[in-house]
Scaffold this motif. Structure first.
Motif, PDB file in Angstrom:
ATOM      1  N   HIS A  64     114.142  79.992  22.240  1.00 32.45           N
ATOM      2  CA  HIS A  64     114.835  78.486  22.015  1.00 32.45           C
ATOM      3  C   HIS A  64     116.174  78.286  22.381  1.00 32.45           C
ATOM      4  N   ARG A 106     116.134  82.476  13.820  1.00 32.17           N
ATOM      5  CA  ARG A 106     115.158  82.668  12.628  1.00 32.17           C
ATOM      6  C   ARG A 106     115.571  83.280  11.413  1.00 32.17           C
ATOM      7  N   THR A 150     114.361  78.206  13.362  1.00 33.88           N
ATOM      8  CA  THR A 150     113.443  77.570  13.951  1.00 33.88           C
ATOM      9  C   THR A 150     112.029  77.752  13.277  1.00 33.88           C
ATOM     10  N   ASN A 151     112.039  78.911  12.541  1.00 32.59           N
ATOM     11  CA  ASN A 151     110.904  79.487  11.579  1.00 32.59           C
ATOM     12  C   ASN A 151     110.691  78.326  10.591  1.00 32.59           C
ATOM     13  N   HIS A 182     111.932  75.251  10.308  1.00 37.85           N
ATOM     14  CA  HIS A 182     111.072  74.022  10.942  1.00 37.85           C
ATOM     15  C   HIS A 182     109.647  73.910  11.173  1.00 37.85           C
ATOM     16  N   ARG A 183     109.357  75.220  11.753  1.00 41.52           N
ATOM     17  CA  ARG A 183     107.833  75.115  12.171  1.00 41.52           C
ATOM     18  C   ARG A 183     106.996  75.292  10.869  1.00 41.52           C
ATOM     19  N   GLU A 218     104.200  72.493  10.286  1.00 36.66           N
ATOM     20  CA  GLU A 218     102.741  72.610  10.115  1.00 36.66           C
ATOM     21  C   GLU A 218     102.285  72.286   8.826  1.00 36.66           C
ATOM     22  N   PRO A 223     101.484  70.976  15.876  1.00 39.58           N
ATOM     23  CA  PRO A 223     102.552  71.729  16.071  1.00 39.58           C
ATOM     24  C   PRO A 223     101.884  73.374  16.744  1.00 39.58           C
ATOM     25  N   THR A 224     100.718  73.484  16.439  1.00 45.32           N
ATOM     26  CA  THR A 224     100.429  74.655  16.964  1.00 45.32           C
ATOM     27  C   THR A 224      99.935  74.822  18.491  1.00 45.32           C
ATOM     28  N   ASP A 284     105.854  73.279  21.628  1.00 47.15           N
ATOM     29  CA  ASP A 284     106.590  74.372  21.257  1.00 47.15           C
ATOM     30  C   ASP A 284     108.196  74.123  21.388  1.00 47.15           C
ATOM     31  N   TYR A 323     105.706  63.771  17.576  1.00 47.95           N
ATOM     32  CA  TYR A 323     106.654  64.438  16.865  1.00 47.95           C
ATOM     33  C   TYR A 323     107.612  63.723  15.872  1.00 47.95           C
TER      34      TYR A 323
END
Length: 464
Positions: free
Chosen positions: A165, A202, A239-240, A242-243, A247, A266-267, A272, A340
């Motif tokens: 990222h 992360r 990033t993790n 936010h993911r 989701e 988002p999957t 990505d 998004y």
């Protein structure tokens, strides 16, 4: 529940009247509403394998930060946003540094431990800005939500660089001339300043205020630690986190309340890159200005409205930079960017009004689109925002020009009028949507980090 422990998160007037007054609030959940729905993000797979001593150090740091958090609730925050008892936190950080593999990582944590114990100075900040860290450990009186407490509260976090990222950040920021030309096309007077360093990472450890609800997806250091106007700045974006938020919160809200030409998923790999670029472009949006831009007059007239509108400007200019400039450069569909963006508008609005300036700002944007006609609020089979991504993009360009004249010109009166016309004080355009959101519980992410407690080895636990 009493009025103090339970609130209607959409009661804008009441919530706004209490904004910034929650220093004594001890619950893990804020705003203080009656029901929350949690989803979990497990840090076990993200935590680096650096041995039991490293985990023991994290456990000690967590215990010390949470003990300091309790002290703040009892006796308050010392001068200059320092800890009441800084030495145990600094010592825990130094123990962690011993297990980090890189010289830069160890040096950075050592410098931050020194800052915890004695305070920041320009030499520390200058050296930190020059270090290239793979693993970052931070502890301090870090800013919490603006509507909750205007000062920082004890927080510690650790994260590791997300190289994939980070490469997106590098690629996007290479188009600075195109961004500048695009902004001039929106309004001849628009300029963009220099963006501070931005690190995609992360998260693998969180303690103290930052481990409560809702979760932050980024921190802006050292400003969030109370060091204002430093030339040495960096955003740490998780990033993790936010993911997980996308989701578990944004995507379900989008599926229920949006009817546009693209479904946000988002999957799906085509999304990505967009969240990282979305946060990056939002940060860049904060630096879009006119030569006359100055928020002093608006700050004096209505500080809350000023913060809300500054967040709106960052959102609007940011998503336009992403959709109209970076997307073509990086092979991203504009419709995916808008999908998004609208999902995130719903997530922020769902947090309620009068508690978070950025949530009030996202409501303002949705209200503008509905009142302008870029989105329609259809009520058959439940409220849904219906529209086409290109029409929403046109609405964003319209709002950008309005912001350039109403906010960035430095005058309070037109900015305040914009806030009144489209902010949560004028609920009617989106009332059916808000009423449906009110029926749903507030939502947040819980961090699972049981793996940092090595049985029988936490020195802090042994002392307690």
């Amino acid at each position: 529940m009493s009025e103090k422990t339970s609130a209607d998160r959409f009661d804008y007037g009441t919530n706004l009247s209490r904004a910034g007054s929650y220093r004594g609030h001890r619950s893990a959940f804020w705003p203080p509403v009656a029901k929350y729905e949690l989803s979990c993000l497990n840090f076990a797979g993200t935590t680096p394998d650096l041995g039991d001593g490293f985990l023991r150090g994290l456990a000690d740091l967590k215990d010390e930060i949470e003990a300091e958090w309790k002290r703040v609730k009892e006796v308050g925050i010392p001068a200059r946003r320092r800890f009441n008892q800084p030495l145990p936190v600094a010592e825990a950080m130094r123990r962690i540094a011993e297990y980090l593999p890189g010289d830069a990582d160890r040096r950075a944590v050592t410098l931050r431990a020194q800052a915890v114990q004695h305070g920041y100075d320009d030499d520390i900040l200058r050296e930190l800005a020059a270090l290239q860290e793979d693993f970052t450990v931070v502890a301090g009186q870090v800013s919490t939500w603006y509507g909750k407490e205007v000062k920082g509260l004890p927080t510690a976090f650790a994260c590791r660089s997300d190289e994939a990222h980070q490469s997106l950040v590098t690629a996007a920021l290479g188009a600075d001339e195109e961004v500048a030309a695009y902004l001039r096309g929106l309004h001849a007077d628009l300029r963009v300043g220099d963006l501070p360093a931005f690190g995609a990472a992360r998260l693998f450890f969180m303690a103290g205020e930052g481990n409560l609800h809702p979760k932050h997806i980024a921190y802006f250091l050292p400003e969030d630690e109370g060091v204002k106007y430093s030339p040495f700045k960096k955003t740490y974006y998780f990033t993790n986190t936010h993911r997980a938020v996308l989701e578990n919160i944004s995507a379900p809200l989008a599926a229920r309340f949006l009817n546009t030409d693209v479904k946000f998923d988002p999957t799906d790999e085509r999304f990505d890159a967009i969240p990282t670029l979305g946060v990056l472009s939002h940060e860049l949006g904060h630096f879009v200005h006119r030569p006359a831009t100055d928020f002093k007059e608006l700050n004096a007239a209505d500080r809350w409205a000023s913060v809300v509108l500054q967040e709106v400007a960052a959102d609007v200019f940011g998503v336009l930079i992403l959709a109209d400039v970076w997307a073509a450069e990086l092979g991203i569909a504009q419709a995916d960017v808008i999908a998004y963006y609208l999902a995130e508008c719903l997530r922020y609005a769902d947090r309620g009004f009068g508690h978070f300036p950025d949530s009030d700002g996202m409501f303002l944007q949705l209200s503008y689109f509905v009142q302008l006609g870029a989105l329609a609020l259809e009520e058959e089979n439940g409220p849904r925002l219906t529209g086409d991504s290109q029409v929403v993009l046109a609405g964003l360009r319209s709002l950008a020009r309005v912001l350039a004249d109403a906010l960035l010109a430095g005058r309070a009166k037109p900015a305040a009028a914009l806030h009144r016309a489209f902010g949560p004080a004028t609920l009617a355009p989106l009332r059916p949507l808000v009423e449906e959101l009110r029926r749903l519980p507030a939502k947040s992410i819980e961090y699972t980090q049981e793996h940092i407690y090595v049985p029988g080895t936490s020195t802090t636990s042994a002392r307690s």
